[in-house]
Design a protein around this motif. Structure first.
Motif, PDB file in Angstrom:
ATOM      1  N   THR A   1       0.838  -1.203   0.000  1.00  0.00           N
ATOM      2  CA  THR A   1       0.000   0.000   0.000  1.00  0.00           C
ATOM      3  C   THR A   1       0.867   1.244   0.000  1.00  0.00           C
ATOM      4  N   SER A   2       1.892   1.230   0.847  1.00  0.00           N
ATOM      5  CA  SER A   2       2.797   2.380   0.958  1.00  0.00           C
ATOM      6  C   SER A   2       3.544   2.632  -0.345  1.00  0.00           C
ATOM      7  N   ILE A   3       4.044   1.567  -0.973  1.00  0.00           N
ATOM      8  CA  ILE A   3       4.794   1.718  -2.226  1.00  0.00           C
ATOM      9  C   ILE A   3       3.928   2.386  -3.289  1.00  0.00           C
ATOM     10  N   TYR A   4       2.699   1.912  -3.446  1.00  0.00           N
ATOM     11  CA  TYR A   4       1.810   2.472  -4.460  1.00  0.00           C
ATOM     12  C   TYR A   4       1.356   3.884  -4.099  1.00  0.00           C
ATOM     13  N   ALA A   5       1.087   4.122  -2.816  1.00  0.00           N
ATOM     14  CA  ALA A   5       0.655   5.459  -2.397  1.00  0.00           C
ATOM     15  C   ALA A   5       1.775   6.478  -2.592  1.00  0.00           C
ATOM     16  N   GLN A   6       2.998   6.102  -2.267  1.00  0.00           N
ATOM     17  CA  GLN A   6       4.135   7.017  -2.447  1.00  0.00           C
ATOM     18  C   GLN A   6       4.360   7.316  -3.927  1.00  0.00           C
ATOM     19  N   ARG A   7       4.133   6.343  -4.786  1.00  0.00           N
ATOM     20  CA  ARG A   7       4.281   6.573  -6.219  1.00  0.00           C
ATOM     21  C   ARG A   7       3.223   7.554  -6.724  1.00  0.00           C
ATOM     22  N   ASP A   8       2.096   7.628  -6.012  1.00  0.00           N
ATOM     23  CA  ASP A   8       1.063   8.612  -6.344  1.00  0.00           C
ATOM     24  C   ASP A   8       1.321   9.957  -5.668  1.00  0.00           C
ATOM     25  N   ARG A   9       2.501  10.074  -5.038  1.00  0.00           N
ATOM     26  CA  ARG A   9       2.934  11.306  -4.359  1.00  0.00           C
ATOM     27  C   ARG A   9       2.125  11.579  -3.091  1.00  0.00           C
ATOM     28  N   PHE A  10       1.663  10.521  -2.442  1.00  0.00           N
ATOM     29  CA  PHE A  10       0.995  10.662  -1.151  1.00  0.00           C
ATOM     30  C   PHE A  10       1.981  10.288  -0.047  1.00  0.00           C
ATOM     31  N   ASP A  11       2.147  11.182   0.944  1.00  0.00           N
ATOM     32  CA  ASP A  11       3.042  10.903   2.069  1.00  0.00           C
ATOM     33  C   ASP A  11       2.440   9.815   2.949  1.00  0.00           C
ATOM     34  N   THR A  12       3.207   8.761   3.172  1.00  0.00           N
ATOM     35  CA  THR A  12       2.685   7.654   3.975  1.00  0.00           C
ATOM     36  C   THR A  12       3.541   7.406   5.206  1.00  0.00           C
ATOM     37  N   LEU A  13       2.876   6.979   6.263  1.00  0.00           N
ATOM     38  CA  LEU A  13       3.528   6.588   7.504  1.00  0.00           C
ATOM     39  C   LEU A  13       3.067   5.178   7.841  1.00  0.00           C
ATOM     40  N   ILE A  14       4.012   4.293   8.100  1.00  0.00           N
ATOM     41  CA  ILE A  14       3.687   2.932   8.527  1.00  0.00           C
ATOM     42  C   ILE A  14       3.979   2.814  10.018  1.00  0.00           C
ATOM     43  N   LEU A  15       2.975   2.408  10.789  1.00  0.00           N
ATOM     44  CA  LEU A  15       3.131   2.161  12.216  1.00  0.00           C
ATOM     45  C   LEU A  15       3.060   0.653  12.450  1.00  0.00           C
ATOM     46  N   GLU A  16       4.119   0.086  13.000  1.00  0.00           N
ATOM     47  CA  GLU A  16       4.178  -1.361  13.233  1.00  0.00           C
ATOM     48  C   GLU A  16       4.523  -1.607  14.704  1.00  0.00           C
ATOM     49  N   LYS A  17       3.703  -2.399  15.393  1.00  0.00           N
ATOM     50  CA  LYS A  17       3.919  -2.595  16.832  1.00  0.00           C
ATOM     51  C   LYS A  17       5.121  -3.493  17.128  1.00  0.00           C
ATOM     52  N   SER A  18       5.512  -4.335  16.170  1.00  0.00           N
ATOM     53  CA  SER A  18       6.654  -5.219  16.397  1.00  0.00           C
ATOM     54  C   SER A  18       7.747  -4.887  15.386  1.00  0.00           C
ATOM     55  N   THR A  19       7.890  -5.722  14.381  1.00  0.00           N
ATOM     56  CA  THR A  19       8.909  -5.467  13.363  1.00  0.00           C
ATOM     57  C   THR A  19       8.302  -5.608  11.979  1.00  0.00           C
ATOM     58  N   ILE A  20       8.916  -4.981  11.002  1.00  0.00           N
ATOM     59  CA  ILE A  20       8.396  -4.992   9.642  1.00  0.00           C
ATOM     60  C   ILE A  20       8.429  -6.412   9.055  1.00  0.00           C
ATOM     61  N   GLY A  21       7.365  -6.769   8.342  1.00  0.00           N
ATOM     62  CA  GLY A  21       7.333  -8.059   7.653  1.00  0.00           C
ATOM     63  C   GLY A  21       6.193  -8.963   8.037  1.00  0.00           C
ATOM     64  N   GLY A  22       5.605  -8.761   9.230  1.00  0.00           N
ATOM     65  CA  GLY A  22       4.473  -9.584   9.645  1.00  0.00           C
ATOM     66  C   GLY A  22       4.814 -11.068   9.699  1.00  0.00           C
ATOM     67  N   ASN A  23       3.800 -11.907   9.468  1.00  0.00           N
ATOM     68  CA  ASN A  23       4.012 -13.358   9.515  1.00  0.00           C
ATOM     69  C   ASN A  23       4.971 -13.839   8.435  1.00  0.00           C
ATOM     70  N   ALA A  24       5.022 -13.127   7.320  1.00  0.00           N
ATOM     71  CA  ALA A  24       5.936 -13.535   6.244  1.00  0.00           C
ATOM     72  C   ALA A  24       7.389 -13.454   6.705  1.00  0.00           C
ATOM     73  N   PHE A  25       7.694 -12.496   7.583  1.00  0.00           N
ATOM     74  CA  PHE A  25       9.049 -12.347   8.099  1.00  0.00           C
ATOM     75  C   PHE A  25       9.450 -13.571   8.925  1.00  0.00           C
ATOM     76  N   LEU A  26       8.445 -14.272   9.463  1.00  0.00           N
ATOM     77  CA  LEU A  26       8.707 -15.433  10.303  1.00  0.00           C
ATOM     78  C   LEU A  26       8.692 -16.741   9.521  1.00  0.00           C
TER      79      LEU A  26
END
Length: 468
Positions: A181-206
């Motif tokens: 979502t962030s990648i596509y929103a930034q390409r549309d010139r929308f400033d994005t902030l990602i808030l993650e309570k643990s670490t980036i990647g979610g279950n895929a990171f594990l």
């Protein structure tokens, strides 16, 4: 143990300076006088390409030639508020989160990898009553088990300023859906902030290995997520980890996102909080979590090298992680409540080719068994055909029986279905105008990385329509 060797001489001014600094900060070390020990002189020369440079320090098997106090502070985790030692591992999501937070706020810390030092693993177990819980952080020798960013802020007197910028969109959750979502929103010139309570990647990171993501015949979960994170940052996304959202409020078309530590402002919101592992809910489960019972093979599998383990579940995740664990565990015993696996045939066929995997089919899990010391011993099961109970003994168990959406914080904000998944329509729109949902937390979502990225694209188009 974590011995520090200081090679020097009594007449050496920098040796006296280094010794005084270590003493002032209560750092134990062993002083070796090169004037009295020829072998010590030879070692100093070997380290420094034939030069007799002192002081030379050995800290966790790494040498430092005449380090100044600034370098010593950095290596040993010395700060005005105390000495910080972080016991963890490179694969641990919360260790990564804690390290990022400390670095972001200029806090020196000594990282001690429990995978490299047996004494470090033993120390973590001693602190946590037999549990291998990381990160375990010592601040002036006082231990704190997996402290969140709010607790670290308090303990280290860190000054956190309130964020006043208004972002075009704030994405809650930094898994595949949120990053896309962030990648596509930034390409549309929308400033994005990602808030993650643990670490980036979610279950895929594990996930140790991903074999069904387009473009990669095989790639590790952490590597794929690191590539997505790097791409999001390249386009300009701001990413903050360790920020757990506790409230969302809307006033005059601006959303106020409150975390445990501060408040962020945005014109739109994307909920991509993913899901967590489902528990069995049987006796002794809660007591043994982290001390024999685990939910992530990538995170905790290394603790069971050359040992016997149990895997509970019959879906793709259970078989995939069981096969991964079989690569270094002595034996893997897969327990499933039905007569047949629900996993794809690809995984089922692989089981027959792996000698140290055995299956226990059509058996219900009744309770976890511990020994006289309160440590994990095995799993009590009941055969569904005979009703006969038996105990399967092992050194540890991994549970893979499904996921629960991480949506409890939003139950009074957006509409959820009876299982807790966020209901959406159209371009990932929720029941609140300006709030979107993507990924495993959304009703009807497919728990696959490729599907999550597609949902992130969908949410970005919803954001575009809403903001324009």
């Amino acid at each position: 143990m974590n011995d520090i060797l200081l090679y020097g001489a009594d007449w050496c001014p920098d040796c006296r300076r280094a010794k005084a600094y270590l003493k002032e900060n209560n750092v134990a070390y062993t002083f070796i006088d090169v004037d009295l020990d020829k072998e010590a002189t030879a070692r100093v020369e070997a380290i420094n390409n034939g030069k007799r440079i002192i002081p030379t320090l050995i800290i966790k098997n790494k040498s430092y030639t005449n380090p100044d106090n600034v370098e010593l502070a950095s290596v040993l985790g010395i700060n005005e508020t105390g000495r910080v030692q972080l016991f963890g591992a490179d694969w641990c999501p919360d260790c990564k989160r804690a390290k990022s937070f400390l670095r972001d706020h200029g806090i020196n810390f000594e990282f001690i990898d429990v995978d490299k030092y047996d004494w470090a693993t033993q120390k973590v177990e001693e602190i946590n009553n037999g549990k291998r819980t990381i990160p375990t952080i010592l601040i002036d020798d006082i231990p704190y088990t997996n402290p969140d960013n709010v607790k670290l802020t308090e303990l280290l007197s860190i000054n956190v300023e309130k964020e006043h910028k208004i972002f075009d969109t704030i994405i809650i959750g930094g898994g595949a859906a949120g990053l896309t979502t962030s990648i596509y929103a930034q390409r549309d010139r929308f400033d994005t902030l990602i808030l993650e309570k643990s670490t980036i990647g979610g279950n895929a990171f594990l996930t140790e290995k991903i074999e069904n993501y387009p473009g990669f015949q095989s790639i590790s979960g952490p590597k794929l997520m690191e590539k997505m994170e790097e791409q999001a940052k390249t386009y300009g996304a701001v990413i903050k980890t360790g920020e757990e959202v506790i409230a969302i409020e809307k006033q005059d078309d601006i959303f106020s996102i409150k975390t445990k530590s501060t408040t962020f402002l945005g014109k739109s919101v994307v909920l991509s909080t993913g899901s967590t592992y489902r528990k069995l809910g049987i006796p002794n489960e809660e007591e043994l979590i982290g001390s024999g019972i685990h939910f992530c093979a990538t995170c905790d599998g290394a603790f069971y090298r050359d040992k016997d383990i149990i895997v509970i579940g019959g879906g793709n995740s259970a078989l995939e992680e069981g096969i991964f664990l079989a690569g270094f565990c002595k034996s893997v015993k897969i327990v499933h409540r039905s007569e047949n696996f629900s996993a794809s045939e690809t995984y089922v066929e692989k089981l027959d080719t792996i000698e140290n995997i055995s299956t226990y089919m059509n058996k219900n899990s009744l309770e976890f068994i511990s020994d006289e010391k309160g440590l994990f011993k095995g799993l009590k099961v009941k055969d569904n055909d005979t009703n006969e109970a038996s105990v399967i003994e092992a050194d540890g168990v991994f549970i893979f029986i499904g996921l629960i959406p991480n949506t409890q914080s939003f139950k009074n904000i957006v509409n959820l279905d009876n299982r807790g998944f966020i209901q959406t329509t159209g371009l990932a729109e929720t029941s609140v105008n300006g709030i979107f949902a993507a990924g495993d937390c959304r009703e009807g979502a497919i728990a696959q990385v490729a599907a999550a990225t597609g949902e992130g694209v969908l949410a970005s188009y919803g954001i575009r329509n809403y903001l324009k």
